[in-house]
Design a protein around this motif. Sequence first.
Motif, PDB file in Angstrom:
ATOM      1  N   PRO A   1       0.835  -1.205   0.000  1.00 31.36           N
ATOM      2  CA  PRO A   1       0.000   0.000   0.000  1.00 31.36           C
ATOM      3  C   PRO A   1       0.867   1.252   0.000  1.00 31.36           C
ATOM      4  O   PRO A   1       1.938   1.278   0.600  1.00 31.36           O
ATOM      5  CB  PRO A   1      -0.808  -0.136   1.297  1.00 31.36           C
ATOM      6  N   GLY A   2       0.419   2.280  -0.712  1.00 32.16           N
ATOM      7  CA  GLY A   2       1.177   3.523  -0.767  1.00 32.16           C
ATOM      8  C   GLY A   2       1.979   3.687  -2.040  1.00 32.16           C
ATOM      9  O   GLY A   2       2.640   4.726  -2.229  1.00 32.16           O
ATOM     10  N   ASN A   3       1.932   2.706  -2.940  1.00 36.02           N
ATOM     11  CA  ASN A   3       2.663   2.797  -4.201  1.00 36.02           C
ATOM     12  C   ASN A   3       2.062   3.913  -5.063  1.00 36.02           C
ATOM     13  O   ASN A   3       0.896   3.871  -5.437  1.00 36.02           O
ATOM     14  CB  ASN A   3       2.589   1.455  -4.940  1.00 36.02           C
ATOM     15  N   LYS A   4       2.873   4.914  -5.407  1.00 36.37           N
ATOM     16  CA  LYS A   4       2.366   6.081  -6.128  1.00 36.37           C
ATOM     17  C   LYS A   4       1.997   5.770  -7.578  1.00 36.37           C
ATOM     18  O   LYS A   4       1.068   6.364  -8.136  1.00 36.37           O
ATOM     19  CB  LYS A   4       3.396   7.211  -6.080  1.00 36.37           C
ATOM     20  N   ILE A   5       2.714   4.837  -8.200  1.00 33.69           N
ATOM     21  CA  ILE A   5       2.398   4.484  -9.588  1.00 33.69           C
ATOM     22  C   ILE A   5       1.078   3.712  -9.636  1.00 33.69           C
ATOM     23  O   ILE A   5       0.245   3.931 -10.519  1.00 33.69           O
ATOM     24  CB  ILE A   5       3.531   3.658 -10.217  1.00 33.69           C
ATOM     25  N   ALA A   6       0.890   2.832  -8.660  1.00 30.03           N
ATOM     26  CA  ALA A   6      -0.377   2.104  -8.569  1.00 30.03           C
ATOM     27  C   ALA A   6      -1.529   3.073  -8.305  1.00 30.03           C
ATOM     28  O   ALA A   6      -2.632   2.901  -8.842  1.00 30.03           O
ATOM     29  CB  ALA A   6      -0.302   1.057  -7.466  1.00 30.03           C
ATOM     30  N   LEU A   7      -1.279   4.075  -7.496  1.00 31.47           N
ATOM     31  CA  LEU A   7      -2.291   5.102  -7.221  1.00 31.47           C
ATOM     32  C   LEU A   7      -2.642   5.858  -8.499  1.00 31.47           C
ATOM     33  O   LEU A   7      -3.823   6.114  -8.779  1.00 31.47           O
ATOM     34  CB  LEU A   7      -1.774   6.071  -6.155  1.00 31.47           C
ATOM     35  N   LEU A   8      -1.628   6.211  -9.276  1.00 32.08           N
ATOM     36  CA  LEU A   8      -1.849   6.914 -10.544  1.00 32.08           C
ATOM     37  C   LEU A   8      -2.663   6.056 -11.513  1.00 32.08           C
ATOM     38  O   LEU A   8      -3.572   6.556 -12.183  1.00 32.08           O
ATOM     39  CB  LEU A   8      -0.508   7.291 -11.175  1.00 32.08           C
ATOM     40  N   LEU A   9      -2.342   4.768 -11.573  1.00 31.28           N
ATOM     41  CA  LEU A   9      -3.098   3.854 -12.434  1.00 31.28           C
ATOM     42  C   LEU A   9      -4.559   3.802 -11.997  1.00 31.28           C
ATOM     43  O   LEU A   9      -5.471   3.829 -12.834  1.00 31.28           O
ATOM     44  CB  LEU A   9      -2.491   2.455 -12.379  1.00 31.28           C
TER      45      LEU A   9
ATOM     46  N   HIS B   1      -4.037   3.106  -1.259  1.00 27.28           N
ATOM     47  CA  HIS B   1      -2.714   3.670  -1.544  1.00 27.28           C
ATOM     48  C   HIS B   1      -2.553   5.072  -0.961  1.00 27.28           C
ATOM     49  O   HIS B   1      -1.458   5.450  -0.531  1.00 27.28           O
ATOM     50  CB  HIS B   1      -2.467   3.682  -3.050  1.00 27.28           C
ATOM     51  N   ALA B   2      -3.628   5.858  -0.963  1.00 32.06           N
ATOM     52  CA  ALA B   2      -3.551   7.212  -0.415  1.00 32.06           C
ATOM     53  C   ALA B   2      -3.372   7.188   1.097  1.00 32.06           C
ATOM     54  O   ALA B   2      -2.679   8.034   1.667  1.00 32.06           O
ATOM     55  CB  ALA B   2      -4.797   8.007  -0.792  1.00 32.06           C
TER      56      ALA B   2
ATOM     57  N   ASP C   1      -2.707  -3.809 -12.981  1.00 30.03           N
ATOM     58  CA  ASP C   1      -2.689  -3.611 -11.534  1.00 30.03           C
ATOM     59  C   ASP C   1      -2.341  -4.905 -10.811  1.00 30.03           C
ATOM     60  O   ASP C   1      -1.538  -4.912  -9.865  1.00 30.03           O
ATOM     61  CB  ASP C   1      -4.060  -3.095 -11.086  1.00 30.03           C
ATOM     62  N   TYR C   2      -2.953  -5.998 -11.251  1.00 33.92           N
ATOM     63  CA  TYR C   2      -2.726  -7.302 -10.616  1.00 33.92           C
ATOM     64  C   TYR C   2      -1.284  -7.771 -10.774  1.00 33.92           C
ATOM     65  O   TYR C   2      -0.628  -8.146  -9.802  1.00 33.92           O
ATOM     66  CB  TYR C   2      -3.697  -8.311 -11.224  1.00 33.92           C
ATOM     67  N   PHE C   3      -0.770  -7.721 -11.998  1.00 32.02           N
ATOM     68  CA  PHE C   3       0.560  -8.262 -12.261  1.00 32.02           C
ATOM     69  C   PHE C   3       1.684  -7.343 -11.777  1.00 32.02           C
ATOM     70  O   PHE C   3       2.757  -7.829 -11.416  1.00 32.02           O
ATOM     71  CB  PHE C   3       0.729  -8.548 -13.750  1.00 32.02           C
ATOM     72  N   LEU C   4       1.455  -6.041 -11.787  1.00 39.46           N
ATOM     73  CA  LEU C   4       2.536  -5.115 -11.436  1.00 39.46           C
ATOM     74  C   LEU C   4       2.539  -4.680  -9.973  1.00 39.46           C
ATOM     75  O   LEU C   4       3.600  -4.436  -9.409  1.00 39.46           O
ATOM     76  CB  LEU C   4       2.449  -3.862 -12.319  1.00 39.46           C
ATOM     77  N   PHE C   5       1.348  -4.592  -9.358  1.00 38.54           N
ATOM     78  CA  PHE C   5       1.286  -3.936  -8.056  1.00 38.54           C
ATOM     79  C   PHE C   5       0.617  -4.736  -6.940  1.00 38.54           C
ATOM     80  O   PHE C   5       0.545  -4.248  -5.807  1.00 38.54           O
ATOM     81  CB  PHE C   5       0.543  -2.591  -8.197  1.00 38.54           C
TER      82      PHE C   5
END
Length: 230
Positions: free
Chosen positions: A6-14, A69-70, A135-139
């Motif tokens: 949790p907190g990943n900024k790229i995942a949040l952007l996605l 993430h936020a 989202d599933y595969f990367l984050f």
Amino acid sequence: MSTRIPGNKIALLLAVTSSLIIGYGVYYVKTIRAEFLPDQLKEAGFSQFLTNLSAVLTLVYFFTSIVAHASGSSAIFHAKNNYILPVVISLEFIVTAVYWSLKIFFTHLIVMVDTVPIAVDFPLHITPFVALVLDYFLFNPQFTIPSMVALILCAILTAGYWYWLEYLIDIEKGQLYPYPFLNIEHNKRVGIFVFIGLLAFVGFAVLRLLYDVIIGEKSIEDNEGKEKKD
């Protein structure tokens, strides 16, 4: 450092970008596109289409992802990965597989009008599944939901959609099912719904297998459990 936290900024952007695109698609079909529905479909409206229902649930997933993430909440992150994502990714697998295979080869079985604009196809028939897979595969860590539970959920969702259509649609009033391939005799329709439910589970199983093959790692919770045991 792991990106599956949790907190990943790229995942949040996605999640934010996906929500905006899918949200536009939902708005478009609920307002602008609604007037183009054939007369036999107008009364049942927006919620008769599996594409639209899946898109709304996908929005719920990405909104939950934004919150996770936020806020950096591990509890919300775990819940959305293991209770919401398996459901929505299975639904969007059905939508994508059925829609595009029929649209390319048997258009008359999937739509009652000649064309579906890119304003519908891109945000509702492409973006949701692609965004969920990324989202599933990367984050995200691997699903921890048991396969049998996933199969039961697929059966419940399929039956639920069938009964929802039966509630919305009155054949005696001249209404039709939203997809032409469902406008057949009852027993054949049952077979189609069984196939769709099984297809959803196959999508779930294949994606989980691909995750193990490509990513080659288990969930964060499993890794933490092993560390504690060691």
